[in-house]
Write an enzyme that holds these catalytic residues in place. Structure first.
Site, PDB file in Angstrom:
ATOM      1  N   SER A 134       6.556  16.266  22.786  1.00 24.28           N
ATOM      2  CA  SER A 134       5.709  16.269  21.815  1.00 24.28           C
ATOM      3  C   SER A 134       4.494  17.024  21.994  1.00 24.28           C
ATOM      4  CB  SER A 134       5.081  14.648  22.047  1.00 24.28           C
ATOM      5  OG  SER A 134       3.790  14.534  21.539  1.00 24.28           O
ATOM      6  N   GLU A 136       1.645  16.395  21.812  1.00 26.14           N
ATOM      7  CA  GLU A 136       0.520  15.585  22.789  1.00 26.14           C
ATOM      8  C   GLU A 136       0.507  16.356  23.921  1.00 26.14           C
ATOM      9  OE1 GLU A 136      -1.713  13.213  21.841  1.00 26.14           O
ATOM     10  OE2 GLU A 136      -2.261  12.655  23.739  1.00 26.14           O
ATOM     11  N   TYR A 157       0.463   9.044  28.232  1.00 22.56           N
ATOM     12  CA  TYR A 157       2.118   9.650  27.152  1.00 22.56           C
ATOM     13  C   TYR A 157       2.152  10.875  27.393  1.00 22.56           C
ATOM     14  CZ  TYR A 157       4.374  10.570  23.090  1.00 22.56           C
ATOM     15  OH  TYR A 157       5.331  11.062  22.104  1.00 22.56           O
TER      16      TYR A 157
HETATM   17  P1  NAP Z   1       9.153   5.200  17.285  1.00 21.80           P
HETATM   18  O1  NAP Z   1       9.259   4.630  16.010  1.00 21.80           O
HETATM   19  O2  NAP Z   1       8.157   4.476  18.245  1.00 21.80           O
HETATM   20  O3  NAP Z   1      10.607   4.877  18.136  1.00 21.80           O
HETATM   21  C1  NAP Z   1      10.728   4.863  19.129  1.00 21.80           C
HETATM   22  C2  NAP Z   1      11.957   3.854  19.692  1.00 21.80           C
HETATM   23  O4  NAP Z   1      12.184   3.881  20.879  1.00 21.80           O
HETATM   24  C3  NAP Z   1      11.703   2.531  18.924  1.00 21.80           C
HETATM   25  O5  NAP Z   1      12.914   2.009  18.350  1.00 21.80           O
HETATM   26  C4  NAP Z   1      11.715   1.516  20.513  1.00 21.80           C
HETATM   27  O6  NAP Z   1      12.325   0.408  20.259  1.00 21.80           O
HETATM   28  C5  NAP Z   1      12.676   2.678  21.272  1.00 21.80           C
HETATM   29  N1  NAP Z   1      12.115   2.348  22.664  1.00 21.80           N
HETATM   30  C6  NAP Z   1      11.163   2.270  23.534  1.00 21.80           C
HETATM   31  N2  NAP Z   1      11.308   1.942  24.651  1.00 21.80           N
HETATM   32  C7  NAP Z   1      12.637   2.078  24.941  1.00 21.80           C
HETATM   33  C8  NAP Z   1      13.296   1.773  26.081  1.00 21.80           C
HETATM   34  N3  NAP Z   1      12.790   1.615  27.258  1.00 21.80           N
HETATM   35  N4  NAP Z   1      14.654   1.787  25.985  1.00 21.80           N
HETATM   36  C9  NAP Z   1      15.389   2.046  24.781  1.00 21.80           C
HETATM   37  N5  NAP Z   1      14.594   2.081  23.528  1.00 21.80           N
HETATM   38  C10 NAP Z   1      13.139   2.240  23.773  1.00 21.80           C
HETATM   39  O7  NAP Z   1       8.819   6.710  17.395  1.00 21.80           O
HETATM   40  P2  NAP Z   1       9.347   7.933  16.485  1.00 21.80           P
HETATM   41  O8  NAP Z   1       8.108   8.302  15.886  1.00 21.80           O
HETATM   42  O9  NAP Z   1      10.696   7.612  15.812  1.00 21.80           O
HETATM   43  O10 NAP Z   1       9.383   9.041  17.811  1.00 21.80           O
HETATM   44  C11 NAP Z   1      10.786   9.348  18.269  1.00 21.80           C
HETATM   45  C12 NAP Z   1      10.535  10.167  19.488  1.00 21.80           C
HETATM   46  O11 NAP Z   1       9.721  11.420  19.196  1.00 21.80           O
HETATM   47  C13 NAP Z   1       9.783   9.261  20.557  1.00 21.80           C
HETATM   48  O12 NAP Z   1      10.215   9.634  21.733  1.00 21.80           O
HETATM   49  C14 NAP Z   1       8.298   9.906  20.497  1.00 21.80           C
HETATM   50  O13 NAP Z   1       7.307   9.863  21.551  1.00 21.80           O
HETATM   51  C15 NAP Z   1       8.554  11.395  19.927  1.00 21.80           C
HETATM   52  N6  NAP Z   1       7.643  12.091  19.127  1.00 21.80           N
HETATM   53  C16 NAP Z   1       7.294  11.363  17.999  1.00 21.80           C
HETATM   54  C17 NAP Z   1       6.196  12.094  17.077  1.00 21.80           C
HETATM   55  C18 NAP Z   1       5.732  11.685  15.943  1.00 21.80           C
HETATM   56  O14 NAP Z   1       4.728  11.927  15.374  1.00 21.80           O
HETATM   57  N7  NAP Z   1       6.358  10.538  15.346  1.00 21.80           N
HETATM   58  C19 NAP Z   1       5.674  13.690  17.606  1.00 21.80           C
HETATM   59  C20 NAP Z   1       6.388  13.873  18.781  1.00 21.80           C
HETATM   60  C21 NAP Z   1       7.339  13.375  19.513  1.00 21.80           C
HETATM   61  P3  NAP Z   1      11.568  -0.989  19.887  1.00 21.80           P
HETATM   62  O15 NAP Z   1      11.553  -0.900  18.566  1.00 21.80           O
HETATM   63  O16 NAP Z   1      12.274  -1.862  20.747  1.00 21.80           O
HETATM   64  O17 NAP Z   1      10.150  -0.716  20.490  1.00 21.80           O
HETATM   65  O1  G4F Z   2      -1.475   8.087  14.705  1.00 20.10           O
HETATM   66  P1  G4F Z   2      -1.915   8.206  16.132  1.00 20.10           P
HETATM   67  O2  G4F Z   2      -1.767   7.164  16.995  1.00 20.10           O
HETATM   68  O3  G4F Z   2      -0.860   9.546  16.485  1.00 20.10           O
HETATM   69  P2  G4F Z   2      -1.303  10.428  17.864  1.00 20.10           P
HETATM   70  O4  G4F Z   2      -1.957   9.704  19.213  1.00 20.10           O
HETATM   71  O5  G4F Z   2      -1.511  11.697  17.384  1.00 20.10           O
HETATM   72  O6  G4F Z   2       0.438  10.520  18.814  1.00 20.10           O
HETATM   73  C1  G4F Z   2       1.513  10.400  17.703  1.00 20.10           C
HETATM   74  O7  G4F Z   2       1.736  11.952  17.603  1.00 20.10           O
HETATM   75  C2  G4F Z   2       2.168  12.489  18.666  1.00 20.10           C
HETATM   76  C3  G4F Z   2       2.792  14.039  18.660  1.00 20.10           C
HETATM   77  O8  G4F Z   2       1.460  14.891  18.646  1.00 20.10           O
HETATM   78  C4  G4F Z   2       3.568  11.868  19.412  1.00 20.10           C
HETATM   79  F1  G4F Z   2       3.798  12.225  20.159  1.00 20.10           F
HETATM   80  C5  G4F Z   2       3.095  10.286  19.524  1.00 20.10           C
HETATM   81  O9  G4F Z   2       4.364   9.583  19.889  1.00 20.10           O
HETATM   82  C6  G4F Z   2       2.627   9.832  18.247  1.00 20.10           C
HETATM   83  O10 G4F Z   2       3.573   9.735  17.368  1.00 20.10           O
HETATM   84  O11 G4F Z   2      -3.449   9.053  16.231  1.00 20.10           O
HETATM   85  C7  G4F Z   2      -3.814  10.140  15.527  1.00 20.10           C
HETATM   86  C8  G4F Z   2      -5.241  10.374  15.687  1.00 20.10           C
HETATM   87  C9  G4F Z   2      -5.687  10.065  16.949  1.00 20.10           C
HETATM   88  O12 G4F Z   2      -6.657  11.228  17.551  1.00 20.10           O
HETATM   89  C10 G4F Z   2      -6.368   8.686  17.342  1.00 20.10           C
HETATM   90  O13 G4F Z   2      -7.476   8.914  18.132  1.00 20.10           O
HETATM   91  O14 G4F Z   2      -6.030   9.134  14.895  1.00 20.10           O
HETATM   92  C11 G4F Z   2      -6.867   8.696  15.750  1.00 20.10           C
HETATM   93  N1  G4F Z   2      -7.105   7.330  15.416  1.00 20.10           N
HETATM   94  C12 G4F Z   2      -8.345   7.020  14.774  1.00 20.10           C
HETATM   95  N2  G4F Z   2      -8.174   5.616  14.554  1.00 20.10           N
HETATM   96  C13 G4F Z   2      -6.463   6.271  15.455  1.00 20.10           C
HETATM   97  C14 G4F Z   2      -7.221   5.292  14.920  1.00 20.10           C
HETATM   98  N3  G4F Z   2      -4.867   6.220  15.924  1.00 20.10           N
HETATM   99  C15 G4F Z   2      -4.547   4.988  15.965  1.00 20.10           C
HETATM  100  N4  G4F Z   2      -3.348   4.766  16.276  1.00 20.10           N
HETATM  101  N5  G4F Z   2      -5.156   3.775  15.444  1.00 20.10           N
HETATM  102  C16 G4F Z   2      -6.686   4.015  14.937  1.00 20.10           C
HETATM  103  O15 G4F Z   2      -7.181   3.041  14.453  1.00 20.10           O
END
Ligand code: NAP
Ligand code: G4F
Length: 381
Positions: A134, A136, A157
């Site tokens: 990520s 992050e 994270y």
């Molecule tokens: P997501 O919608 O939160 O999906 C994550 C999945 O992992 C959920 O289905 C969750 O199941 C499952 N999970 C959580 N803990 C687990 C465990 N202990 N054992 C088995 N399954 C588990 O996330 P996403 O946005 O699809 O992201 C996919 C991956 O990419 C994640 O690893 C995330 O950290 C990474 N990532 C995401 C982004 C982004 O912007 N979306 C960017 C960079 C990296 P439940 O439904 O039961 O919680």
């Molecule tokens: O949508 P966010 O929670 O995403 P964040 O923290 O960037 O993380 C996501 O992207 C990562 C990749 O860089 C992934 F690895 C991670 O799994 C996830 O998918 O927050 C985005 C921004 C942050 O700066 C947060 O402080 O939005 C700001 N924010 C402002 N108000 C909020 C809120 N975030 C959330 N979730 N909820 C709020 O009310």
């Protein structure tokens, strides 16, 4: 030629569901794991016929229970499926929540990948491994961030993901496992989890439009993120594993926008001034913040031929349209017509019409009987 078997952890999540669709389309046999508490919250993959799939070795799709915190369960699915490709997408993926639950976040996100990689090594499995790393991990490193940028994570994270990133590289270097990292910047979609900021905003807008909600409460509006479309990012995951050697790639749009800009763009689509509907609360601010993420994905463009198509404005448009459709159908403003496909613009236009009925500055809807549900609610006001 024999079909390839792919195992997806986190298959019930946003990316897992899009990746499953992509791989099934490419002719893969797809297997997934979900943990016990995920059932029956499998909305994103129900259309893939979980229950009706026949569980034979050649069935295109089915899932098993397993948990990244349970090494026995991981070994059992590896033993059963003997996958050619593993996409490790499962994680506690919410950065804010990782401050509240740091120990379980490290257990799932850092030790989970170690458990899978070590099982691959120990069982001598001939398979490729993708790690969902990520942006992050870059934390406070100044933008733009690429594969060479120092990683200075700011959250449990980010720290857990950085440990998994290095574990993946270590198993590649030490044991010759085809293990790659996709360093993905934020990517969103209509399937995004409800407590990520983009979905919270677009769902909030739809709720305001149908009279379900008066305002959206957010945290830091100044944070900048590089937001892409999840459906395109899972193609990058697949390409990373098809490359001739294991490697690490940044995946991003090369654009960054503040949370405030996202809010503004969403409300502008409805012809509304966001300032009348958004409140800021410390409750949603984090103990430490990543101020700016802006990815330089030139390497993926050059080496993998991957490039994003959907940019910021289209993403906001798509997500607002989806949430309006869902809410307007649920509340009876529009009929539910599963077989009729209408354009996103149709729902945006309907939203704009309803928005005109909102009394400015009062967060109140003029209940004019458009929806039978609202008529009912009016009686109870
Ligand atoms: P997501 O919608 O939160 O999906 C994550 C999945 O992992 C959920 O289905 C969750 O199941 C499952 N999970 C959580 N803990 C687990 C465990 N202990 N054992 C088995 N399954 C588990 O996330 P996403 O946005 O699809 O992201 C996919 C991956 O990419 C994640 O690893 C995330 O950290 C990474 N990532 C995401 C982004 C982004 O912007 N979306 C960017 C960079 C990296 P439940 O439904 O039961 O919680
Ligand atoms: O949508 P966010 O929670 O995403 P964040 O923290 O960037 O993380 C996501 O992207 C990562 C990749 O860089 C992934 F690895 C991670 O799994 C996830 O998918 O927050 C985005 C921004 C942050 O700066 C947060 O402080 O939005 C700001 N924010 C402002 N108000 C909020 C809120 N975030 C959330 N979730 N909820 C709020 O009310």
């Amino acid at each position: 030629m024999e079909k390839k078997v792919a195992l997806i952890t986190g298959i019930g999540g946003q990316d897992g569901s899009y990746l499953a669709e992509l791989l099934l389309k490419k002719g893969y046999i797809v297997r997934g794991i979900i943990r016990r508490a995920s059932w029956p919250n499998t909305k994103r993959i129900d259309h893939l016929n979980i229950e009706r799939s026949k569980e034979s070795a050649v069935a295109p799709f089915f899932i098993r229970y397993a948990d990244l915190s349970d090494a026995i369960s991981i070994r059992a699915v590896l033993e059963e499926f003997k996958p050619d490709e593993i996409y490790n997408l499962a994680s506690q993926s919410h950065v804010g929540i990782s401050f509240k639950c740091p120990e379980s976040t490290l257990n799932f996100n850092a030790l989970g990948p170690l458990r899978i990689l070590d099982a691959i090594r120990d069982m001598k499995l001939d398979c490729k491994y993708y790690q969902a790393s990520s942006s992050e991990m870059f934390g406070i490193s100044p933008p733009p961030q690429n594969e060479e940028t120092p990683m200075l994570p700011q959250s449990p994270y980010g720290i857990a993901k950085l440990a998994a990133f290095h574990t993946t590289k270590m198993y590649r270097n030490a044991y010759g496992i085809f293990a790659s990292n996709g360093i993905l910047f934020n990517h969103e979609s209509p399937r995004r989890g409800l407590n990520f900021v983009t979905k919270k905003i677009t769902r909030g807008i739809a709720d305001i439009i149908v009279g379900n909600k008066k305002k959206i409460v957010l945290g830091n509006l100044d944070a900048k993120r590089d937001w892409g479309f999840s459906k395109e990012y899972v193609e990058a995951m697949w390409k990373i594993l098809q490359h001739d050697k294991p490697d690490d790639f940044v995946i991003s749009t090369k654009e960054t926008h503040t949370v405030r800009e996202f809010v503004e763009e969403g409300f502008n689509l409805m012809g509304l001034d966001w300032k009348n509907f958004v409140e800021v609360s410390d409750m949603y601010k984090r103990p430490a913040e990543v101020p700016v993420l802006l990815g330089d994905s030139s390497k993926a463009e050059k080496v993998l031929g991957w490039k994003p198509k959907t940019k910021f404005k289209e993403l906001v448009h798509m997500m607002v349209a989806y949430d309006l459709k869902e809410r307007m159908e649920q509340l009876g403003y529009l009929p539910i017509e599963p077989n009729v496909k209408k354009s996103d613009e149709f729902y945006i236009e309907k939203g704009r019409e309803l928005a005109k009925k909102l009394k400015k500055h009062k967060w109140q809807i003029e209940l004019d009987g458009t929806s039978p549900f609202l008529q009912e609610r009016k009686k109870n006001l």
